[in-house]
Design an enzyme around this catalytic site. Sequence first.
Site, PDB file in Angstrom:
ATOM      1  CG  HIS A  10      -1.981  -1.270   1.261  1.00  0.00           C
ATOM      2  ND1 HIS A  10      -2.630  -1.404   0.024  1.00  0.00           N
ATOM      3  CD2 HIS A  10      -2.013  -2.208   2.325  1.00  0.00           C
ATOM      4  CE1 HIS A  10      -3.149  -2.614   0.515  1.00  0.00           C
ATOM      5  NE2 HIS A  10      -3.184  -2.950   1.757  1.00  0.00           N
ATOM      6  CB  CYS A  42      -8.337  -5.078   4.028  1.00  0.00           C
ATOM      7  SG  CYS A  42      -8.293  -4.184   2.411  1.00  0.00           S
ATOM      8  N   GLY A 112       6.776  -2.608   5.230  1.00  0.00           N
ATOM      9  CA  GLY A 112       5.343  -3.142   5.967  1.00  0.00           C
ATOM     10  C   GLY A 112       5.424  -3.808   7.173  1.00  0.00           C
ATOM     11  CE  LYS A 132       1.487  -7.952   5.811  1.00  0.00           C
ATOM     12  NZ  LYS A 132       1.030  -6.863   6.370  1.00  0.00           N
ATOM     13  CG  PHE A 423     -35.025  15.907   9.850  1.00  0.00           C
ATOM     14  CD1 PHE A 423     -35.241  14.516   9.926  1.00  0.00           C
ATOM     15  CD2 PHE A 423     -36.356  16.756   9.428  1.00  0.00           C
ATOM     16  CE1 PHE A 423     -36.446  13.999   9.983  1.00  0.00           C
ATOM     17  CE2 PHE A 423     -37.479  16.027   9.750  1.00  0.00           C
ATOM     18  CZ  PHE A 423     -37.458  14.613   9.950  1.00  0.00           C
TER      19      PHE A 423
END
Length: 453
Positions: A10, A42, A112, A132, A423
């Site tokens: 990343h 992820c 990392g 991982k 709202f």
Amino acid sequence: MKVAVIGCTHAGTAAIVNTAKLYPDAEITVYERNDNISFLSCGIALYVGGMVEDPQGLFYSSPQQLAELGVNTKMRHEVVSVDTDAKTLQARNLETGEVFGDTFDKLIVTTGSWPIVPKFEGSELDNIVLSKNFNHSNTIIEKAQQANHIVVVGAGYIGVELVEAFQLNGKQVTLIDAEDRILSKYLDPEYTDKIEQSLREHGIELALGQKVTRFEGENGKVTKVITDKGTYAADLVIMCIGFRPNTDLLKGQVDMLGNGAIVVDEYMRTSKSDVYAAGDSCAVFYNPTSKHAYIPLATNAVRMGTLVARNLVAPTVKYMGTQGTSGIKIYEDNIAGTGLTETAAKDAGLDAEAVLITDNYRPEFMPTHEPVMLKVVYEKNTRRILGAQIMSKVDLTQSINTISVCIQNSMKMEELAFVDFFFQPHYNKPWNFLNSAGLGALPEVPQRETAHV
């Protein structure tokens, strides 16, 4: 300008792409020991669970794309030593074994993290794997096909997502963790109690407050996980205990935290001139405590990597720090958190209080009006917002990004109470639930009027 980059996930990818675009004359060389780059770890549970059918969607760059930017990407190359004073490095070609040297004007360290792997007795048995990278995920998918009893060790985000994925695929699953609660770093008991109940209702066995002591097996393959409190059958074991920064290359050369995380300033500079770092190899400035902390998240990594490029020649854009904002979906529950939990705030020595509200997220006259549980943690004396957690069957997780901004700007609970939110009955009530949390912690009103002079 000669730029060397070590590591390309990343933070590395963000740093490389932006450096190539900002400094078209720069000579950029990337060293990556794996055979792929930019893998979204992820997404492992989604891939393992079959929700992501094409794994190529989990990559957002490639050596070919970097080459189009003029970047020299050396795949399957491991940097074995760095001399930050001499501005030299030694690298090994993992395919041929050849070791060679290189020089740099600027060094970007995006090495990392790596899973924590305790040396348990029996760890050498087959079918005990890590989670991982892309190769790990392929190994898990392959081995899970033949497994019936799967044990996941570690009840953080990855561990919880994996047990859900395995259960949905018809496996018998056990989740083991040394802590008494799952997701204890991210959520307070009001939330983890409900999630644990949901996991158990789906047939997942939770072995919490238990430490793994050893593995046992037959014919070289694991068959049992032994803890200090029980024995669990296992055809496959996934180790998800946590991560440590992968920074041995720079030990003794730059400032680090006790766990090896590299300390960088707001411009991503290390303590050594012309050496920059970003991502899971680094400590980040954690706004709720105003201290550096180790918070390995992809969001932190891409921001830091982008800022490395911006600040490579001269300080230009500051890093604003992080709140450690994150989210997770577990079955039908949408959950997110930012900043400190009430538990973590007290552990940090802060005099913290919290407001916990449960309310329907929109008016009851609407056809559906699911409840939302929101907890906002704040410092008692200053009334400064420290953190928040949210959970609902409806996806209201973006509200936690709003709280993240509040923490970023040191807002107080009374400001949250009266901040302007729209709202509309399709979406919320006249008092947004974020307002309601602020209203639940307004300061006391003086009982006597103060004389004006």
